[in-house]
Design a protein around this motif. Structure first.
Motif, short mmCIF file in Angstrom:
data_model
loop_
_atom_site.label_atom_id
_atom_site.label_comp_id
_atom_site.label_asym_id
_atom_site.label_seq_id
_atom_site.Cartn_x
_atom_site.Cartn_y
_atom_site.Cartn_z
N PRO A 166 -24.32 5.55 -11.63
CA PRO A 166 -25.21 5.21 -10.51
C PRO A 166 -26.63 4.89 -10.91
N GLU A 167 -27.10 5.41 -12.06
CA GLU A 167 -28.47 5.12 -12.47
C GLU A 167 -28.67 3.65 -12.82
N LEU A 168 -27.58 2.91 -13.07
CA LEU A 168 -27.72 1.48 -13.37
C LEU A 168 -27.90 0.68 -12.08
N LEU A 169 -27.27 1.11 -11.00
CA LEU A 169 -27.56 0.51 -9.70
C LEU A 169 -29.02 0.75 -9.35
N GLU A 170 -29.50 1.94 -9.64
CA GLU A 170 -30.89 2.26 -9.36
C GLU A 170 -31.82 1.31 -10.10
N TYR A 171 -31.50 1.00 -11.37
CA TYR A 171 -32.33 0.07 -12.13
C TYR A 171 -32.31 -1.32 -11.52
N VAL A 172 -31.13 -1.82 -11.16
CA VAL A 172 -31.03 -3.17 -10.60
C VAL A 172 -31.80 -3.24 -9.29
N LEU A 173 -31.72 -2.21 -8.48
CA LEU A 173 -32.42 -2.22 -7.20
C LEU A 173 -33.93 -2.21 -7.41
N VAL A 174 -34.42 -1.41 -8.35
CA VAL A 174 -35.85 -1.40 -8.65
C VAL A 174 -36.28 -2.77 -9.18
N ARG A 188 -46.94 -8.14 -15.71
CA ARG A 188 -47.22 -7.41 -14.48
C ARG A 188 -45.94 -7.00 -13.78
N PHE A 189 -44.92 -7.88 -13.82
CA PHE A 189 -43.63 -7.55 -13.21
C PHE A 189 -43.05 -6.29 -13.85
N TRP A 190 -43.05 -6.24 -15.18
CA TRP A 190 -42.46 -5.08 -15.86
C TRP A 190 -43.28 -3.82 -15.64
N GLU A 191 -44.56 -3.97 -15.38
CA GLU A 191 -45.38 -2.82 -15.01
C GLU A 191 -44.93 -2.25 -13.67
N VAL A 192 -44.61 -3.15 -12.73
CA VAL A 192 -44.12 -2.70 -11.43
C VAL A 192 -42.77 -2.00 -11.59
N VAL A 193 -41.88 -2.57 -12.41
CA VAL A 193 -40.58 -1.94 -12.66
C VAL A 193 -40.78 -0.54 -13.26
N GLU A 194 -41.68 -0.46 -14.23
CA GLU A 194 -41.92 0.83 -14.89
C GLU A 194 -42.51 1.86 -13.93
N SER A 195 -43.28 1.40 -12.95
CA SER A 195 -43.81 2.34 -11.97
C SER A 195 -42.70 2.96 -11.14
N GLY A 196 -41.60 2.23 -10.97
CA GLY A 196 -40.46 2.76 -10.24
C GLY A 196 -39.50 3.53 -11.11
N LEU A 197 -39.36 3.08 -12.36
CA LEU A 197 -38.43 3.73 -13.31
C LEU A 197 -39.07 3.74 -14.69
N PRO A 198 -39.70 4.81 -15.10
CA PRO A 198 -40.34 4.85 -16.41
C PRO A 198 -39.38 4.60 -17.57
N ASP A 199 -38.08 4.91 -17.40
CA ASP A 199 -37.10 4.72 -18.48
C ASP A 199 -36.28 3.45 -18.28
N TYR A 200 -36.86 2.43 -17.63
CA TYR A 200 -36.10 1.22 -17.30
C TYR A 200 -35.54 0.51 -18.52
N GLU A 202 -34.24 1.72 -21.29
CA GLU A 202 -32.95 2.31 -21.67
C GLU A 202 -31.86 1.93 -20.68
N ARG A 203 -32.19 1.93 -19.40
CA ARG A 203 -31.20 1.56 -18.38
C ARG A 203 -30.81 0.09 -18.49
N ARG A 204 -31.78 -0.76 -18.76
CA ARG A 204 -31.50 -2.19 -18.91
C ARG A 204 -30.54 -2.43 -20.08
N LYS A 205 -30.74 -1.72 -21.17
CA LYS A 205 -29.86 -1.85 -22.33
C LYS A 205 -28.45 -1.39 -21.98
N ARG A 206 -28.32 -0.28 -21.26
CA ARG A 206 -27.00 0.22 -20.87
C ARG A 206 -26.31 -0.76 -19.93
#
Length: 216
Positions: A166-174, A188-200, A202-206
């Motif tokens: 489920p944490e991968l759905l969380e990444y896609v939604l963020v 700036r986009f990746w900064e916004v992603v990181e604000s929602g998921l600091p470990d994005y 690792e999740r993107r790689k998975r």
């Protein structure tokens, strides 16, 4: 989208798809079937694109080899009663009809409803972190995209995400919520992603490792 061929040597050609957009840089993508996609600015001349691809041929060949090796290990779904399927990263026997076409339809409907239900529980928390709210959320069966976001604020998720942890759905939604603030993939986009998921990262790689399940 344009299909074109690049002469690699005297006896070999590389066919790739050319996608032009408002992006400023040239990029390459290897789809789950091993095909090559060149993503380039609208005004990028073809000779420049060809040179860019030639410079990255070693990377293209390495990535295609990994994709083809993964394809040989793909699960083959028979859609039989009692068959085991991945559900949120765990193996479960789904209650399916004995008729294969109906089984497939039932399985896909099950995954779609699972993603819809879980995404709705995540939205209140994730929208607070990212600072955006979608105008609409739906779930479909795109072949090569886990999620998308339209200019009108419509976020669409892939039903196959319910096959993964489920944490991968969380990444896609963020990721898609971040596009409501930044429509590109700028720093700036990746900064916004990181604000929602600091470990994005690792999740993107998975998420990439789970691309084999696009075959369902």
């Amino acid at each position: 989208m344009l299909f074109t061929a690049l002469s690699v040597n005297k006896s070999d050609e590389l066919t790739y798809r050319l996608r032009r957009s408002r992006r400023r840089t040239l990029g390459l993508q290897i789809d789950p079937d091993g095909s090559v996609v060149a993503r380039v600015p609208f005004r990028a001349p073809l000779p420049l694109v060809d040179t860019f691809i030639r410079q990255h041929l070693p990377w293209i060949h390495r990535t295609q080899q990994r994709v083809r090796a993964r394809l040989r290990l793909l699960p083959v779904w028979r859609f039989e009663a009692g068959e085991i399927f991945p559900v949120w990263g765990e193996l479960r026997a789904l209650n399916l009809s004995v008729d294969a076409p109906l089984c497939r339809k039932t399985a896909l409907t099950f995954y779609r409803l699972e993603v819809e239900k879980y995404a709705k529980t995540l939205l209140p928390v994730l929208t607070t972190r990212v600072g955006t709210w979608p105008q609409r959320l739906s779930v479909g069966l795109a072949r090569h995209r886990w999620g998308s976001c339209s200019s009108r604020g419509h976020i669409r998720l892939n039903a196959r995400l319910a096959m993964m942890p489920p944490e991968l759905l969380e990444y896609v939604l963020v990721h898609e919520l971040a596009h409501l603030r930044q429509p590109n993939h700028s720093p700036r986009f990746w900064e916004v992603v990181e604000s929602g998921l600091p470990d994005y990262r690792e999740r993107r790689k998975r998420l990439r490792d789970y691309s084999a399940y696009l075959t369902l």
